[in-house]
Enzyme design. Structure first.
Site, PDB file in Angstrom:
ATOM      1  N   ILE A 133      16.371  -0.255  -7.734  1.00  0.00           N
ATOM      2  CA  ILE A 133      15.496  -0.142  -6.583  1.00  0.00           C
ATOM      3  C   ILE A 133      14.034  -0.188  -7.010  1.00  0.00           C
ATOM      4  O   ILE A 133      13.183  -0.751  -6.311  1.00  0.00           O
ATOM      5  CB  ILE A 133      15.833   1.145  -5.818  1.00  0.00           C
ATOM      6  CG1 ILE A 133      17.287   1.067  -5.305  1.00  0.00           C
ATOM      7  CG2 ILE A 133      14.884   1.390  -4.666  1.00  0.00           C
ATOM      8  CD1 ILE A 133      17.920   2.402  -4.996  1.00  0.00           C
ATOM      9  N   ASP A 134      13.728   0.389  -8.163  1.00  0.00           N
ATOM     10  CA  ASP A 134      12.357   0.410  -8.664  1.00  0.00           C
ATOM     11  C   ASP A 134      11.862  -1.010  -8.934  1.00  0.00           C
ATOM     12  O   ASP A 134      10.774  -1.399  -8.493  1.00  0.00           O
ATOM     13  CB  ASP A 134      12.308   1.255  -9.933  1.00  0.00           C
ATOM     14  CG  ASP A 134      11.001   2.013 -10.082  1.00  0.00           C
ATOM     15  OD1 ASP A 134      10.198   2.024  -9.135  1.00  0.00           O
ATOM     16  OD2 ASP A 134      10.797   2.612 -11.145  1.00  0.00           O
ATOM     17  N   ASP A 135      12.654  -1.773  -9.688  1.00  0.00           N
ATOM     18  CA  ASP A 135      12.267  -3.157  -9.967  1.00  0.00           C
ATOM     19  C   ASP A 135      12.142  -3.963  -8.682  1.00  0.00           C
ATOM     20  O   ASP A 135      11.223  -4.775  -8.535  1.00  0.00           O
ATOM     21  CB  ASP A 135      13.297  -3.813 -10.888  1.00  0.00           C
ATOM     22  CG  ASP A 135      12.992  -3.570 -12.348  1.00  0.00           C
ATOM     23  OD1 ASP A 135      12.279  -4.379 -12.938  1.00  0.00           O
ATOM     24  OD2 ASP A 135      13.463  -2.559 -12.887  1.00  0.00           O
TER      25      ASP A 135
END
Length: 664
Positions: A402-404
């Site tokens: 989710i961060d990327d």
């Protein structure tokens, strides 16, 4: 006094680490702006020159010598030891040893027992004699710390592979775990993706209990070689530790009576699970530890070294090797091209590079090709959610994160692409997937939704770091920021994320950093997200964050934070100034409207003054986090991309207006 940390004597105290002499007269605002413009220009040139011809950026990902030691132990176990590799790895490991004979898990950190044991064994494999001064210092320190018996479970598993430790003295990990459905506690999907990828193959290793002939004894690493594992009293039955210790005894007893057909079926199921998750490049999850254990497990189940799965797996491990100019060989635990590329694009765009610059368009093309459009393990908890998003590595289709995904979307928004329809479609899929991965509490984790079971971390086996993936402030902040810039600042799901972030603020004004060190990273992530989502700079939470950042600014104008802040509150926001952490603090201050403030000017001046002639920054300190305290990372590109982003925003202002229209 100038703080110094050389890796051989440990780190200074928090006060000493932060104390720096301020030389000369403070520059004025115009001088700072001029210096920032020049530094940004040089930083842009340096970063553009580092782009790969295919469009991506990747810095070395440095961790600790257990990666190198375990690579050599794997080769010894499989009988494929190579003299050139052995010598090069030993050269690197020796170079990381501290003067007291130990090895640390991060630059300037204290000696760590398991890392020191594994490094010592690796050097024994390379031919270093136990009587050699550097080896004698290491073994004496190991014995003083309790010997092998006090090492982590993973270290003792590696030693058990060669008979240096008894399998009976290790926690039991039955392969029948593979049969537990997702709603049963301690099923494999209760573990974070990195842990489940490691645990599944280790259930096979635990069941098989292989022992290869040991090339030497390790009696010198025991406090008493006659009693290498002295008995320890069990924790009280009423405690969680005591309950799980007794569960482990039950599992040891079960091993003796486990139905053979069931066990064989479980190991076949584990093998299928492993093979199905092998990536196109031969690796597993894009990270080294699961790949190592998967290769061992499959080999124990009859896969010979020439089997295509095994060949691809071993070849993938070779790609984790970084050969240095001095002839040494360092193993990366992972590779970070998607993460590095999106951060580089953001940095370049915010520093004034034109949105249609060929480098940015080429990077966007590469990121678009890396989009993941098939389900992965995340779908176990979100079976109806359509796939979309990006992973961290070159190949990791099973585990987009989710961060990327949030940062890639923010990067793509900064590029003027000739095929904008493709960009819009990819962003739409990424936004939909990210929103669908929101956890019940309104926040976001890295890889899974609602991966918050309290049980996995309590297992005796799980002493190697974080094994679940609960929501974190930094990931949630990046998603909130992305959603705000996609015109969704007022979406109920975004507001839930904002409310969660506000509730997570520490009393002193900081936010905890799960994937970066630590409160400086968390605060540097959250403040820009909150302001992007419409929280005014005058909001009490923003003012508290500004106050905290100002209070922990070093005398030299920079910011730094030692990894010990994960366990010791006196280290919060304290440590020698680093380029990346100074940039994180500045990103928060700039987002909070503090561009004209003295703290921001001093931080910008520090970045300009500490830039190298080639436009880069030096940063030996580890500012990335794998597991808080237990596994630390030095992302070698952090020192380039984050300072450039901060300089660019200081010179050019914030990149978007809150609630900016899509495609702007």
């Amino acid at each position: 006094m100038t703080a110094t940390t050389d890796g051989s004597t440990g780190a200074p105290t928090p006060r000493a680490a932060a104390a720096r002499t301020t030389a000369g007269t403070a520059p004025g605002a115009d001088q700072v702006l001029d210096a920032a413009k020049l530094a940004a220009q040089r930083g842009v040139e340096h970063l553009l020159a580092r782009q790969d011809a295919q469009g991506w950026w990747k810095g070395d990902l440095e961790t600790n010598v257990t990666m190198d030691a375990e690579d050599l132990l794997l080769r010894q176990f499989l009988g494929i030891q190579d003299d050139k590799v052995l010598a090069a790895a030993a050269l690197f490991i020796r170079g990381q040893q501290r003067d007291d004979g130990t090895w640390a898990t991060f630059y300037g950190g204290p000696g760590e027992l398991s890392a020191t044991i594994e490094a010592y064994v690796a050097l024994r494999l390379a031919g270093d004699l136990p009587e050699a001064p550097h080896m004698a210092r290491a073994s004496a320190w190991i014995r003083a710390k309790g010997g092998i018996a006090s090492a982590r479970v993973f270290t003792r598993i590696w030693l058990a592979l060669f008979g240096w430790w008894k399998w009976d003295d290790l926690p039991e990990l039955p392969p029948e775990l593979i049969f537990l459905p997702p709603w049963v506690p301690l099923n494999i999907y209760d573990f974070g993706c990195w842990a489940r990828q490691t645990i599944v193959p280790l259930t096979v290793v635990s069941a098989k209990r292989p022992v290869r002939p040991a090339p030497f004894a390790l009696d010198e690493l025991h406090t008493d070689a006659r009693r290498p594992n002295p008995a320890k009293p069990l924790a009280p039955l009423a405690s969680w530790s005591g309950a799980f210790q007794r569960l482990d005894k039950v599992l040891h007893a079960y091993r003796k009576v486990a139905p053979r057909k069931l066990r064989r079926a479980a190991m076949r199921g584990a093998a299928r699970w492993i093979v199905e998750r092998q990536e196109n490049d031969g690796c597993w999850g894009g990270i080294q530890p699961p790949a190592v254990y998967s290769v061992i497990a499959l080999h124990l189940l009859g896969y010979d070294l020439q089997h295509p799965v095994m060949r691809a797996g071993l070849e993938s491990l070779d790609r984790f090797a970084v050969w240095r100019e001095d002839g040494s060989r360092m193993i990366e635990a992972c590779q970070s091209p998607v993460w590095d590329t999106c951060l580089a694009v953001i940095a370049l765009a915010d520093a004034g590079v034109a949105p249609d610059h060929p480098a940015l368009v080429k990077a966007a093309d590469w990121m678009l090709a890396e989009e993941i459009t098939r389900p992965g393990d995340w779908a176990v908890r979100r079976p109806q959610l359509e796939p979309g998003g990006w992973a961290f590595e070159f190949h990791n289709d099973n585990y987009p994160d989710i961060d990327d995904t949030a940062e890639v979307i923010l990067a793509l928004r900064r590029v003027k692409h000739p095929r904008q329809n493709e960009v819009e479609a990819a962003i739409a899929r990424g936004v939909r997937w990210s929103v669908g991965m929101q956890s019940k509490n309104g926040a976001w984790a890295a890889f899974d939704a609602d991966n918050t079971s309290a049980f996995p971390n309590r297992l005796p086996f799980c002493d190697f770091g974080e094994v679940i993936d609960p929501p974190s402030a930094d990931v949630t902040a990046h998603v909130v920021e992305m959603l705000a810039y996609e015109g969704k600042a007022h979406d109920p799901r975004t507001r839930r994320g904002v409310e969660w972030l506000l509730a997570e603020q520490e009393a002193n004004g900081a936010w905890f950093g799960r994937w970066g060190v630590n409160y400086v990273y968390g605060t540097g992530s959250v403040v820009p997200a909150l302001t992007a989502a419409g929280i005014p700079a005058s909001h009490p939470a923003i003012r508290r964050a500004v106050g905290w950042l100002e209070s922990v600014q070093n005398d030299d104008g920079g910011w730094g934070e030692d990894l010990r802040s994960y366990g010791e509150t006196e280290w919060m926001g304290r440590g020698p100034s680093t380029a990346s952490q100074t940039a994180w603090a500045l990103l928060a201050l700039l987002a909070a409207g503090e561009r004209e403030g003295r703290a921001a000017e001093r931080g910008i001046a520090w970045l300009a003054e500490n830039q190298r002639e080639d436009g880069s920054w030096d940063e030996p300190y580890f500012t990335g986090t794998g597991f808080p305290w237990d596994f630390s990372i030095n992302y070698h590109l952090y020192r380039q991309v984050f300072p450039l982003t901060a300089l660019g925003r200081y010179v050019h202002g914030e990149p978007f207006s809150p609630n900016a229209a899509k495609g702007s």
